[in-house]
Design an enzyme around this catalytic site. Structure first.
Site, PDB file in Angstrom:
ATOM      1  N   GLY A 183       0.792  -1.225   0.000  1.00 13.33           N
ATOM      2  CA  GLY A 183       0.000   0.000   0.000  1.00 13.33           C
ATOM      3  C   GLY A 183       0.820   1.269   0.000  1.00 13.33           C
ATOM      4  O   GLY A 183       0.258   2.365   0.043  1.00 13.33           O
ATOM      5  N   GLU A 192       4.821  -6.013   1.446  1.00 14.58           N
ATOM      6  CA  GLU A 192       4.475  -6.364   0.065  1.00 14.58           C
ATOM      7  C   GLU A 192       4.300  -5.114  -0.811  1.00 14.58           C
ATOM      8  O   GLU A 192       3.198  -4.831  -1.286  1.00 14.58           O
ATOM      9  CB  GLU A 192       3.171  -7.168   0.020  1.00 14.58           C
ATOM     10  CG  GLU A 192       3.154  -8.430   0.847  1.00 14.58           C
ATOM     11  CD  GLU A 192       1.749  -9.021   0.930  1.00 14.58           C
ATOM     12  OE1 GLU A 192       0.817  -8.462   0.304  1.00 14.58           O
ATOM     13  OE2 GLU A 192       1.576 -10.026   1.633  1.00 14.58           O
ATOM     14  N   ARG A 232       2.915  -1.061  -5.989  1.00 13.29           N
ATOM     15  CA  ARG A 232       2.891   0.246  -6.659  1.00 13.29           C
ATOM     16  C   ARG A 232       4.226   0.980  -6.486  1.00 13.29           C
ATOM     17  O   ARG A 232       4.736   1.574  -7.436  1.00 13.29           O
ATOM     18  CB  ARG A 232       1.748   1.090  -6.070  1.00 13.29           C
ATOM     19  CG  ARG A 232       1.537   2.429  -6.757  1.00 13.29           C
ATOM     20  CD  ARG A 232       0.531   3.281  -5.979  1.00 13.29           C
ATOM     21  NE  ARG A 232      -0.674   2.534  -5.662  1.00 13.29           N
ATOM     22  CZ  ARG A 232      -1.716   2.431  -6.465  1.00 13.29           C
ATOM     23  NH1 ARG A 232      -1.714   3.034  -7.633  1.00 13.29           N
ATOM     24  NH2 ARG A 232      -2.789   1.747  -6.086  1.00 13.29           N
ATOM     25  N   CYS A 285     -16.339   4.836 -26.935  1.00  6.88           N
ATOM     26  CA  CYS A 285     -17.628   5.520 -26.986  1.00  6.88           C
ATOM     27  C   CYS A 285     -18.292   5.576 -25.612  1.00  6.88           C
ATOM     28  O   CYS A 285     -19.316   4.936 -25.353  1.00  6.88           O
ATOM     29  CB  CYS A 285     -18.538   4.806 -27.987  1.00  6.88           C
ATOM     30  SG  CYS A 285     -20.052   5.714 -28.335  1.00  6.88           S
ATOM     31  N   TYR A 313      -0.703  -1.184 -12.204  1.00  5.32           N
ATOM     32  CA  TYR A 313      -2.126  -1.326 -12.522  1.00  5.32           C
ATOM     33  C   TYR A 313      -2.476  -0.610 -13.827  1.00  5.32           C
ATOM     34  O   TYR A 313      -3.577  -0.111 -13.992  1.00  5.32           O
ATOM     35  CB  TYR A 313      -2.991  -0.833 -11.359  1.00  5.32           C
ATOM     36  CG  TYR A 313      -2.619  -1.507 -10.065  1.00  5.32           C
ATOM     37  CD1 TYR A 313      -2.974  -2.831  -9.835  1.00  5.32           C
ATOM     38  CD2 TYR A 313      -1.860  -0.852  -9.096  1.00  5.32           C
ATOM     39  CE1 TYR A 313      -2.600  -3.472  -8.666  1.00  5.32           C
ATOM     40  CE2 TYR A 313      -1.490  -1.489  -7.923  1.00  5.32           C
ATOM     41  CZ  TYR A 313      -1.853  -2.795  -7.714  1.00  5.32           C
ATOM     42  OH  TYR A 313      -1.473  -3.442  -6.563  1.00  5.32           O
TER      43      TYR A 313
END
EC number: 4.1.1.20
Length: 407
Positions: free
Chosen positions: A233, A268, A271, A337, A366
């Site tokens: 995180g 862990e 990011r 669209c 991500y």
């Protein structure tokens, strides 16, 4: 020797001439991932926690080149699905080093993990529901188990990633001691795990550490553990004016929050390792003057990068072709669209013209992981940079690839 790399790599730090040449050579939309930066980020984070085991959270970017870079940097890998287990092994990870965090796992996930664990007893399976214990036992698994705790506290950049307060994730806090007894009777209980949320920066550490402190408290109640895993995180600043995560302060606060434990600390990061190592190159195809804004159409879309549509995420942008031009506010959108296919509203960018290359930054985490074939668009190619060289690590899909599995 101290790590000379900066704490965060801003989009403005990339070589625009090189990016333009990559767009010319490999076409757009194009993902670019800098493997040297991936390794530097992993090593910097690990250095802040010298006594901990730092596992890369594969779900942030499962590209083989990235996994290989993490392993080269001395990392191990945490997986959340059977595909991530396989990709990690294919990249060279030892199955006995892997940790599989099962979240409502489908049958094929558990089948794969059980078979893998039978031949590799060092594999650790993290469970977040007692149902998973029963399903593992039915498959003959009696190996290493970690219990995922729901600390009841969620943190992070968006409500959709605040997993620590979401009932979907983990065993309810006060039920953990009873579940631990059950695990010890049938399996090998080796650890506790929790993940409070994602994208936490320095100003969000206090709440993040409040969740972590509950994990440390439960570890002391349960006792006799090999490790305590406080998840990931840890964020990176997507906006240009946001300061980077203070790693030294983070490490100090995390250790204080966990407290004294007779077990190894695990973390862990995902990011943090890959976000600023990746970007997207896209080509401007349309300039339209509307009553309230100038609309800039590009060939990337929410199928290329869904984070702005899904989370309202900010991603920095640079006109790679002509960064020296005067800046003007524009709305940047793709060819899908739906009104959700917009990367920015009224964003000041160096004046864009049809044919220019636009870089969208902080796309390493991500980004490709959430790419899709929506509108039957082939997914883009990915180029890796390493030691001054570039190479294709994921080829561009063709129209035939889009329909290949149909019959």
């Amino acid at each position: 020797m101290a790590d000379p790399s900066p704490a965060v790599r801003r989009l403005a730090d990339w070589d625009t001439d090189r990016l333009e040449s990559l767009a010319d050579e490999y076409d757009t939309p194009l993902y670019v991932i800098d493997l040297d930066r991936v390794k530097a980020n992993y090593r910097r984070f690990s250095a802040a926690f010298p006594d901990a085991r730092v596992m890369y959270a594969a779900k942030a970017h499962t590209g083989r080149a990235v996994l290989e870079a993490v392993l080269e940097a001395g990392g191990t890998i945490e997986c959340a699905a059977w595909g991530e287990l396989k990709r990690s092994i294919d990249a060279g990870a030892g199955p006995n080093t892997l940790q599989y965090t099962a979240v409502n796992p489908p049958a094929h996930d558990l089948d794969y993990a059980t078979d893998l664990g039978a031949e590799n007893p060092g594999l650790t399976v993290t469970i977040g529901a007692t149902d998973t214990l029963e399903r593992l036992a039915e498959r003959g698994y009696d190996g290493r188990i970690a219990i995922r705790i729901n600390p009841g506290i969620g943190t992070g950049h968006h409500e959709k990633v605040a997993t620590g307060a979401d009932a979907k994730f983990g065993i309810p806090y006060e039920e953990v001691p009873e579940v631990a007894e059950r695990v010890r009777a049938e399996f090998d209980l080796v650890g506790l795990h929790a993940h409070a949320g994602s994208g936490v920066l320095t100003d969000g550490l206090a709440e993040h550490c409040r969740a972590i402190s509950r994990v440390g408290e439960m570890a002391r109640r349960v006792g006799d553990l090999e490790f305590v895993d406080v998840g990931g995180g840890y964020g990176v600043p997507y906006r240009e004016d946001e300061p980077p995560l203070d790693l030294e302060r983070t490490a100090e606060m995390v250790r204080d929050a966990v407290g004294e434990i007779d077990a190894q600390l695990k973390l862990e990061p995902g990011r943090y390792v890959v976000a600023d190592a990746g970007l997207i190159l896209s080509t401007v195809n349309t300039i339209k003057e509307a009553p309230d804004t100038t609309v800039v159409g590009i060939d990337a879309s929410l199928a290329t990068l869904i984070r702005p549509a899904m989370f309202g995420s900010y991603h920095p942008m640079v006109n790679v072709t002509a960064p020296e031009r005067d800046h003007h506010p524009v709305t940047v959108g793709g060819p899908v669209c739906t009104s959700a296919d917009v990367f920015a509203h009224d964003r000041p960018v160096a004046r864009l013209e049809r044919g220019d290359t636009l870089a969208i930054g902080m796309a390493g985490s991500y980004g490709y992981e959430l790419a899709s074939q929506f509108h039957s668009q082939p997914r883009p190619a990915e180029v890796a940079l390493e030691a001054g060289e570039d190479r294709i690590v994921r080829r561009r899909e063709s129209l035939e690839d889009v329909t290949r599995v149909e019959q």
